[in-house]
Each structure stands twice: as C-alpha cells, then as structure tokens.
Write an enzyme that holds these catalytic residues in place. Structure first.
Site, PDB file in Angstrom:
ATOM      1  N   GLN A  74       8.368  -2.872  -4.950  1.00 55.25           N
ATOM      2  CA  GLN A  74       8.271  -3.919  -3.942  1.00 55.25           C
ATOM      3  C   GLN A  74       9.134  -5.115  -4.346  1.00 55.25           C
ATOM      4  O   GLN A  74       9.799  -5.728  -3.518  1.00 55.25           O
ATOM      5  CB  GLN A  74       6.798  -4.344  -3.778  1.00 55.25           C
TER       6      GLN A  74
ATOM      7  N   ALA B  12       6.374  -7.867   2.585  1.00 56.37           N
ATOM      8  CA  ALA B  12       5.389  -8.589   1.786  1.00 56.37           C
ATOM      9  C   ALA B  12       5.948  -8.915   0.411  1.00 56.37           C
ATOM     10  O   ALA B  12       6.780  -8.188  -0.134  1.00 56.37           O
ATOM     11  CB  ALA B  12       4.134  -7.755   1.653  1.00 56.37           C
TER      12      ALA B  12
ATOM     13  N   SER C  54       1.718  -6.402  -0.996  1.00 55.32           N
ATOM     14  CA  SER C  54       2.032  -5.400   0.023  1.00 55.32           C
ATOM     15  C   SER C  54       0.961  -4.327   0.084  1.00 55.32           C
ATOM     16  O   SER C  54       0.493  -3.842  -0.951  1.00 55.32           O
ATOM     17  CB  SER C  54       3.364  -4.713  -0.303  1.00 55.32           C
TER      18      SER C  54
ATOM     19  N   HIS D 293       1.505  -1.435   0.826  1.00 57.52           N
ATOM     20  CA  HIS D 293       2.083  -0.203   0.271  1.00 57.52           C
ATOM     21  C   HIS D 293       1.737  -0.044  -1.211  1.00 57.52           C
ATOM     22  O   HIS D 293       1.787   1.049  -1.741  1.00 57.52           O
ATOM     23  CB  HIS D 293       3.594  -0.175   0.495  1.00 57.52           C
TER      24      HIS D 293
ATOM     25  N   ASP E 115       4.487   4.091   6.629  1.00 61.12           N
ATOM     26  CA  ASP E 115       5.462   3.710   7.651  1.00 61.12           C
ATOM     27  C   ASP E 115       5.999   4.978   8.282  1.00 61.12           C
ATOM     28  O   ASP E 115       6.458   5.883   7.577  1.00 61.12           O
ATOM     29  CB  ASP E 115       6.639   2.933   7.039  1.00 61.12           C
TER      30      ASP E 115
ATOM     31  N   GLU F  73       4.572  -4.638  13.873  1.00 55.95           N
ATOM     32  CA  GLU F  73       5.266  -3.525  13.212  1.00 55.95           C
ATOM     33  C   GLU F  73       4.738  -2.220  13.780  1.00 55.95           C
ATOM     34  O   GLU F  73       3.699  -1.728  13.336  1.00 55.95           O
ATOM     35  CB  GLU F  73       5.036  -3.555  11.691  1.00 55.95           C
TER      36      GLU F  73
ATOM     37  N   HIS G 115       3.927   0.655  11.042  1.00 57.65           N
ATOM     38  CA  HIS G 115       3.090   0.517   9.843  1.00 57.65           C
ATOM     39  C   HIS G 115       1.612   0.774  10.165  1.00 57.65           C
ATOM     40  O   HIS G 115       0.987   0.026  10.906  1.00 57.65           O
ATOM     41  CB  HIS G 115       3.277  -0.887   9.248  1.00 57.65           C
TER      42      HIS G 115
HETATM   43 ZN   LIG Z   1       4.908  -0.699   5.970  1.00 53.73          ZN
END
Ligand SMILES: [Zn+2]
Length: 198
Positions: free
Chosen positions: A65, A95, A100, A102, A109, A157, A160
């Site tokens: 990230q 992020a 994040s 993730h 995603d 988004e 996501h």
């Molecule tokens: Zn994402």
C-alpha cells in the site's frame, strides 16, 4: 476475525494486525480465508448469470500500500501539483498505508474480464448491476456508494467490495446504508438482539 472492522484514515489498522490474518489464495490474489470462500461462490454464480468478473486486487500488505501511495503521489507531483494538493487528490481514491481495507484481506476490487485495472465505466456494466443486486447474499457490500462520500470519506468506487458476513451485508443492503452508518446506528441493536438468551 472481526468481519466488521472499520478501517479508514481516522481509524487505521491496529499495529501487528497483519500477523493475525489467515490468508488464502483465490483468483490469483490473497484474501482472508472465509472471504476467499464467499468470493469463490459469488464469482461462480456471477458467471452463471452471464456477469463474469475479474479480480484486480485483494489483500495488500502495508508495504505494498505504501508503494502504491508513493507512486500515485509522485505521479501527481510530476503533473505539477504540490505535495499537499497531491495528497488531497490521491487520498480521495487511495487509502493511506495502514488505513486500507485491502490490508485486512476482506476487500476486493472487480473489473470486467479482459481489462487490467479498475474503472468508473464498470459502474454501467451488467456485472456492476449484478453485484449491486446480489453481492450481499454472499456477505459483500459496495463499500463506497454514491451519496455516502461525506460519511466514508472516499469517492464512489463501483469496483470495491468488502466482506462483512451475510447477516450484516443483508442489513446494510436493505437499509441503504454504508458500513459507518451500520456500525453507528444499527450494530448495538443488532448485536443485542442476536445475543439474546446467551
Ligand atoms: Zn479497493
């Protein structure tokens, strides 16, 4: 595993969180184990409904990230923005490292097969419509919906999705709320009612 963990720029992941996640490979990416199984079921049914999906992102380490963040900031600064403006712009869709979803292994995603990156045009696809109508049945929510930007702090988004478990996802979907609202207004009532008699 706390499937309702809130991760955003105000509430970064607790230190050492990374070591506590059990990961499993699916679709060429890593996900938290239960998330991976739910995602497999979702993708399978999406394909049967002629809405095949491709996974672009799953679990990312904090280092990954960080790398993405630095790359985007340099790109914006290369386009002439100063550091503060670059941070503000990038922060609308990416992020900060440590903040994040993730990094939890609970986020995915999506994109259309044959494409290599997420895209706003995904919102107009059959796949996005299928996801909006069905993802909650598998425990996933559209994490950054339209008209909730002032609450999530992240732009819409369409790609996501976030795993929260089926019961919570159904409640979130039925009430037309985002995760922050669910945690603020519904979770207490919900948790108390489901814990009755225990
Ligand atoms: Zn994402």
């Amino acid at each position: 595993m706390d499937y309702l963990i809130l991760v955003n720029s105000f509430e970064p992941l607790p230190k050492g969180y990374e070591k506590r996640i059990k990961l499993k490979a699916f679709g060429g990416k890593l996900f938290e184990t239960q998330t991976a199984d739910a995602l497999a079921a979702l993708m399978n049914d999406a394909e049967k409904c002629k809405a095949p999906l491709k996974i672009i992102s799953g679990y990312r380490s904090e280092d990954h990230q960080h790398m993405l963040w630095e790359k985007e900031i340099s790109k914006e600064m290369g386009n002439g923005l100063d550091y503060r403006s670059a941070v503000a712009k990038v922060g609308r869709t990416l992020a900060l490292p440590g903040a994040s979803e993730h990094e939890t292994g609970l986020a995915v995603d999506f994109a259309l097969p044959g494409t290599d990156d997420v895209s706003y045009s995904f919102a107009r696809s059959t796949q996005a419509v299928w996801l909006e109508q069905n993802a909650h049945k598998y425990g996933f929510i559209l994490r950054y919906p339209r008209l909730k930007e002032h609450i999530t702090g992240i732009d819409f988004e369409p790609w996501h999705y976030r795993y929260v478990g089926t019961e919570s996802a159904v409640m979130i979907k039925q009430n037309g709320i985002c995760l922050e609202e669910f945690l603020n207004y519904y979770q207490d009532k919900y948790v108390n009612s489901t814990n009755k008699g225990i």
